[in-house]
Motif scaffolding. Structure first.
Motif, mmCIF file in Angstrom:
data_model
loop_
_atom_site.group_PDB
_atom_site.id
_atom_site.type_symbol
_atom_site.label_atom_id
_atom_site.label_comp_id
_atom_site.label_asym_id
_atom_site.label_seq_id
_atom_site.Cartn_x
_atom_site.Cartn_y
_atom_site.Cartn_z
ATOM 1 N N LEU A 17 -10.602 3.529 -0.513
ATOM 2 C CA LEU A 17 -10.127 2.332 -0.392
ATOM 3 C C LEU A 17 -10.484 0.982 -1.236
ATOM 4 O O LEU A 17 -9.684 -0.018 -1.518
ATOM 5 C CB LEU A 17 -10.456 1.598 1.320
ATOM 6 N N GLU B 288 2.715 -5.739 5.527
ATOM 7 C CA GLU B 288 1.314 -5.338 5.702
ATOM 8 C C GLU B 288 0.200 -5.819 4.478
ATOM 9 O O GLU B 288 -1.014 -5.686 4.827
ATOM 10 C CB GLU B 288 1.153 -3.913 6.145
ATOM 11 N N ALA C 11 -2.971 -2.979 5.970
ATOM 12 C CA ALA C 11 -3.011 -2.223 5.224
ATOM 13 C C ALA C 11 -4.567 -1.631 5.238
ATOM 14 O O ALA C 11 -4.596 -0.272 4.986
ATOM 15 C CB ALA C 11 -2.850 -2.688 3.609
ATOM 16 N N CYS C 12 -5.527 -2.443 5.165
ATOM 17 C CA CYS C 12 -6.885 -1.955 5.212
ATOM 18 C C CYS C 12 -7.146 -1.320 6.408
ATOM 19 O O CYS C 12 -7.921 -0.093 6.555
ATOM 20 C CB CYS C 12 -7.897 -3.152 5.176
ATOM 21 N N ALA D 208 -5.045 0.369 8.499
ATOM 22 C CA ALA D 208 -4.289 1.763 8.510
ATOM 23 C C ALA D 208 -5.051 2.835 7.399
ATOM 24 O O ALA D 208 -4.862 4.067 7.555
ATOM 25 C CB ALA D 208 -2.839 1.591 8.028
ATOM 26 N N SER D 209 -5.518 2.285 6.150
ATOM 27 C CA SER D 209 -6.096 3.158 5.186
ATOM 28 C C SER D 209 -7.561 3.642 5.866
ATOM 29 O O SER D 209 -8.043 4.793 5.561
ATOM 30 C CB SER D 209 -6.422 2.364 4.105
ATOM 31 N N ARG E 211 -1.867 4.019 3.501
ATOM 32 C CA ARG E 211 -1.350 2.826 4.439
ATOM 33 C C ARG E 211 -0.069 3.142 4.985
ATOM 34 O O ARG E 211 0.505 4.215 4.864
ATOM 35 C CB ARG E 211 -1.378 1.357 3.636
#
Length: 311
Positions: free
Chosen positions: A19, A116, A125-126, A128-129, A137
């Motif tokens: 990430l 996102e 996005a963060c 989901a990652s 993501r």
């Protein structure tokens, strides 16, 4: 198929990016895109001062879409998954099977990235990652892509062995559309690391992968073809089809040429492993205008018939 793990605890998968490196790459891309957008906006304001407010608003929206949405999609498509930020961080966007991304993959990633990344300032996005096992993501999940690291320590298992010449074009009639990307990824990683595996473990894994591929294609593995050679030939056929689909086939041939010389391939019929698995002695290639006869293979004295078999 799930993740394949060998007897030596070697996982056959790509190296997903973490990430922090992905966030840094996205930040660099956003900085470049914002600078370009500001320059385009200033140029539009200076050139459209005589237009009404509605026309100026429409041009501003069009510039936003083209620069901040269309620009990253075009760059990612043309560079095969390597934007400016990803090049600086040593990352690349690839498909789930390890192949290069296409326009449809970049389009899905770019459109979902507006929501996102731009609209939520990267919070979605963060999250989901962090939740995803491979750091993907939402755009990667829907597009079927993965961000991997390119700057990894060099290993001796990166050589992809070509199939033996006598299998060139033999599987050109197989239907490979039902084979999932995860299975192709497993085949690629097995062929690249087959030299590092134990003989019994590698043989069992090759038979398992060959059976899975044959079940998806609907055609059984030929009895005289070893599983590693079958996997290499089928994978080369898929790569040849993708190459013809992307760049065209100037020769117009349906078969695929070997990727390298037969002497350098561990799957060649002249090798002891392939010959022992086939149960038949290796045959010498034709002499007239063909590949050079290996010195360790005994030539058979046969009366000339005037017929030269094709390569």
């Amino acid at each position: 198929m799930g993740e394949l793990v060998t007897g030596e605890a070697v996982a056959l998968e790509l190296r997903p990016a973490r990430l922090p490196s992905r966030a840094l790459a996205v930040l660099l891309d956003l900085v470049v895109a914002v600078v370009v957008y500001m320059a385009v906006t200033i140029a539009l304001v200076a050139s459209t001062a005589s237009l009404d407010v509605a026309a100026q608003t429409a041009l501003s929206i069009a510039a936003f879409v083209l620069v901040l949405v269309g620009g990253p999609i075009a760059v990612e498509t043309l560079s095969h998954g390597r934007s400016l930020g990803k090049v600086a961080c040593g990352l690349r966007v690839v498909r789930d099977d390890g192949g290069p991304v296409r326009f449809r993959h970049s389009l899905v990633r770019g459109l979902i990235g507006v929501v996102e990344i731009l609209m939520t300032f990267g919070v979605v996005a963060c999250i989901a990652s962090l939740v995803s096992a491979r750091g993907r993501r939402l755009g990667d999940v829907f597009a079927g892509t993965l961000v991997v690291r390119e700057r990894v320590p060099a290993t001796s298992g990166g050589f992809m062995p070509p199939p033996p010449p006598w299998l060139a074009g033999r599987f050109s009639g197989l239907d490979l559309s039902a084979v999932p990307d995860e299975l192709w990824l497993a085949v690629r990683q097995y062929l690249a690391r087959m030299g590092q595996l134990d003989v019994h473990v590698g043989r069992a894994m090759a038979e398992r992968l060959a059976a899975d591929v044959a079940a998806r294609t609907g055609a059984p593995v030929p009895q005289e073809v070893p599983p590693p050679a079958y996997l290499a030939a089928v994978l080369q056929e898929r790569q040849a089809r993708e190459s013809r689909r992307a760049f065209g086939d100037p020769r117009g041939g349906g078969g695929s040429a070997p990727l390298g010389p037969a002497a350098a391939s561990p799957l060649s019929p002249a090798s002891p492993t392939a010959a022992s698995q086939q149960g038949t002695p290796p045959t010498a290639p034709p002499q007239n205008g063909q590949a050079e006869q290996p010195r360790d293979v005994r030539q058979e004295r046969r009366p000339g018939t005037g017929f030269v078999p094709p390569a």
